[in-house]
Design a protein around this motif. Sequence first.
Motif, PDB file in Angstrom:
ATOM      1  N   THR A   1      53.882  -9.821  59.943  1.00 49.25           N
ATOM      2  CA  THR A   1      54.450  -8.587  60.486  1.00 49.25           C
ATOM      3  C   THR A   1      53.822  -8.309  61.841  1.00 49.25           C
ATOM      4  N   PRO A   2      54.606  -8.115  62.892  1.00 53.25           N
ATOM      5  CA  PRO A   2      54.020  -7.780  64.199  1.00 53.25           C
ATOM      6  C   PRO A   2      53.129  -6.543  64.091  1.00 53.25           C
ATOM      7  N   ILE A   3      52.086  -6.522  64.877  1.00 54.22           N
ATOM      8  CA  ILE A   3      51.056  -5.494  64.738  1.00 54.22           C
ATOM      9  C   ILE A   3      51.264  -4.354  65.729  1.00 54.22           C
ATOM     10  N   THR A   4      51.265  -3.158  65.179  1.00 51.52           N
ATOM     11  CA  THR A   4      51.249  -1.941  65.974  1.00 51.52           C
ATOM     12  C   THR A   4      50.054  -1.120  65.517  1.00 51.52           C
ATOM     13  N   VAL A   5      49.112  -0.906  66.426  1.00 47.83           N
ATOM     14  CA  VAL A   5      47.888  -0.182  66.070  1.00 47.83           C
ATOM     15  C   VAL A   5      47.286   0.387  67.354  1.00 47.83           C
ATOM     16  N   GLN A   6      46.578   1.505  67.231  1.00 45.91           N
ATOM     17  CA  GLN A   6      45.953   2.113  68.399  1.00 45.91           C
ATOM     18  C   GLN A   6      44.518   2.507  68.062  1.00 45.91           C
ATOM     19  N   PHE A   7      43.600   2.134  68.950  1.00 41.44           N
ATOM     20  CA  PHE A   7      42.187   2.459  68.796  1.00 41.44           C
ATOM     21  C   PHE A   7      41.801   3.489  69.860  1.00 41.44           C
ATOM     22  N   HIS A   8      40.997   4.484  69.457  1.00 41.51           N
ATOM     23  CA  HIS A   8      40.664   5.582  70.351  1.00 41.51           C
ATOM     24  C   HIS A   8      39.160   5.702  70.564  1.00 41.51           C
ATOM     25  N   LYS A   9      38.807   6.076  71.793  1.00 44.81           N
ATOM     26  CA  LYS A   9      37.431   6.458  72.075  1.00 44.81           C
ATOM     27  C   LYS A   9      37.096   7.689  71.236  1.00 44.81           C
ATOM     28  N   GLY A  10      35.854   7.755  70.767  1.00 45.89           N
ATOM     29  CA  GLY A  10      35.440   8.851  69.897  1.00 45.89           C
ATOM     30  C   GLY A  10      35.369   8.453  68.444  1.00 45.89           C
ATOM     31  N   ASN A  11      35.957   7.281  68.125  1.00 42.89           N
ATOM     32  CA  ASN A  11      35.908   6.733  66.766  1.00 42.89           C
ATOM     33  C   ASN A  11      34.984   5.526  66.699  1.00 42.89           C
ATOM     34  N   ILE A  12      34.427   5.293  65.504  1.00 48.14           N
ATOM     35  CA  ILE A  12      33.937   3.954  65.189  1.00 48.14           C
ATOM     36  C   ILE A  12      35.152   3.229  64.627  1.00 48.14           C
ATOM     37  N   ASN A  13      35.780   2.402  65.464  1.00 48.34           N
ATOM     38  CA  ASN A  13      36.977   1.660  65.066  1.00 48.34           C
ATOM     39  C   ASN A  13      36.563   0.324  64.471  1.00 48.34           C
ATOM     40  N   VAL A  14      37.074   0.022  63.288  1.00 49.20           N
ATOM     41  CA  VAL A  14      36.757  -1.247  62.633  1.00 49.20           C
ATOM     42  C   VAL A  14      38.045  -2.019  62.377  1.00 49.20           C
ATOM     43  N   VAL A  15      38.007  -3.324  62.664  1.00 51.46           N
ATOM     44  CA  VAL A  15      39.083  -4.241  62.281  1.00 51.46           C
ATOM     45  C   VAL A  15      38.512  -5.123  61.188  1.00 51.46           C
ATOM     46  N   SER A  16      39.034  -4.971  59.981  1.00 57.22           N
ATOM     47  CA  SER A  16      38.474  -5.668  58.823  1.00 57.22           C
ATOM     48  C   SER A  16      39.464  -6.674  58.253  1.00 57.22           C
ATOM     49  N   GLY A  17      38.962  -7.499  57.339  1.00 55.06           N
ATOM     50  CA  GLY A  17      39.796  -8.507  56.697  1.00 55.06           C
ATOM     51  C   GLY A  17      39.009  -9.779  56.457  1.00 55.06           C
ATOM     52  N   PHE A  18      39.561 -10.673  55.653  1.00 56.03           N
ATOM     53  CA  PHE A  18      38.865 -11.907  55.284  1.00 56.03           C
ATOM     54  C   PHE A  18      38.716 -12.826  56.491  1.00 56.03           C
ATOM     55  N   ASN A  19      37.776 -13.758  56.398  1.00 48.52           N
ATOM     56  CA  ASN A  19      37.572 -14.728  57.477  1.00 48.52           C
ATOM     57  C   ASN A  19      38.844 -15.525  57.732  1.00 48.52           C
ATOM     58  N   GLY A  20      39.196 -15.652  59.003  1.00 47.01           N
ATOM     59  CA  GLY A  20      40.357 -16.455  59.359  1.00 47.01           C
ATOM     60  C   GLY A  20      41.678 -15.724  59.336  1.00 47.01           C
TER      61      GLY A  20
ATOM     62  N   ASP B   1      35.340   5.488  61.329  1.00 46.12           N
ATOM     63  CA  ASP B   1      36.237   6.630  61.467  1.00 46.12           C
ATOM     64  C   ASP B   1      37.673   6.161  61.319  1.00 46.12           C
ATOM     65  N   TYR B   2      37.917   4.917  61.744  1.00 52.07           N
ATOM     66  CA  TYR B   2      39.243   4.331  61.598  1.00 52.07           C
ATOM     67  C   TYR B   2      39.076   2.861  61.248  1.00 52.07           C
ATOM     68  N   ASN B   3      39.682   2.449  60.148  1.00 51.69           N
ATOM     69  CA  ASN B   3      39.607   1.059  59.702  1.00 51.69           C
ATOM     70  C   ASN B   3      41.007   0.468  59.662  1.00 51.69           C
ATOM     71  N   PHE B   4      41.234  -0.558  60.488  1.00 51.91           N
ATOM     72  CA  PHE B   4      42.496  -1.281  60.461  1.00 51.91           C
ATOM     73  C   PHE B   4      42.277  -2.572  59.701  1.00 51.91           C
ATOM     74  N   ASN B   5      42.837  -2.641  58.490  1.00 52.62           N
ATOM     75  CA  ASN B   5      42.681  -3.824  57.646  1.00 52.62           C
ATOM     76  C   ASN B   5      43.800  -4.799  57.954  1.00 52.62           C
ATOM     77  N   ILE B   6      43.438  -5.860  58.647  1.00 52.88           N
ATOM     78  CA  ILE B   6      44.438  -6.793  59.138  1.00 52.88           C
ATOM     79  C   ILE B   6      45.027  -7.671  58.021  1.00 52.88           C
ATOM     80  N   GLU B   7      44.405  -7.653  56.841  1.00 58.23           N
ATOM     81  CA  GLU B   7      44.936  -8.431  55.716  1.00 58.23           C
ATOM     82  C   GLU B   7      46.338  -7.962  55.338  1.00 58.23           C
ATOM     83  N   SER B   8      46.651  -6.711  55.641  1.00 61.26           N
ATOM     84  CA  SER B   8      47.964  -6.203  55.305  1.00 61.26           C
ATOM     85  C   SER B   8      49.064  -6.877  56.131  1.00 61.26           C
TER      86      SER B   8
END
Length: 217
Positions: free
Chosen positions: A23-42, A205-212
Amino acid sequence: MCHSLAYREVNFSYIDNKYIYETPITVQFHKGNINVVSGFNGCGKSTLLNLALGVWDNFIGDIFIDDKNVKSLDNDNLRKLIIFGFQEPVIFNDTVLNNITIDRVLDKKHVEELADQILFLDDINKMPQKFDTIIDRNSLSQGQIQKVNICRILFSGKSIMIFDEPTSNLDFKSVDAYINLVRKIKDKYLIIIISHDKKIISEADYNFNIESMKKTD
């Protein structure tokens, strides 16, 4: 200073027409947050953030730093805005100080403060010439290499700071120190942490789980 990094319907292909995200990715990260991009290796975490650096241009969709499309910025301008701390950082055969500052205008007191805040200063002070000690990858532990990298990113003062698995070789106290430091600076810089560390994810503060996005085979 940059306030946001936004991806709109982004997908990437190493090979013609074989995109890595289902699925093409649409996501926005903002200053003021601890932004995390999570997911399994690879699963494509580092690839996603590298696209903002202009490392590859064979992607579909758009990436914006505030209101500027990264495709309209040359690599020199992008690198003035973004620093990416790779999971396997380069350690130069040079002094501790030069490895952190990369020959930028020197503010040694600031470097010492950063090293102290991530529990690295004691290690440096035990080295033969302290900050003037010549180092390479073989003379440092994996945790010390990570701390050099963290200090390097923070010292850069760039608007967008991307850390790739910064805590993978840190002890528990150092992880807590890193989190506390990021909390202090998140309103000043746009911070993005690529991680599968449960401690880091719990502090987001914001976690984007890329596994989805289900990376395709």
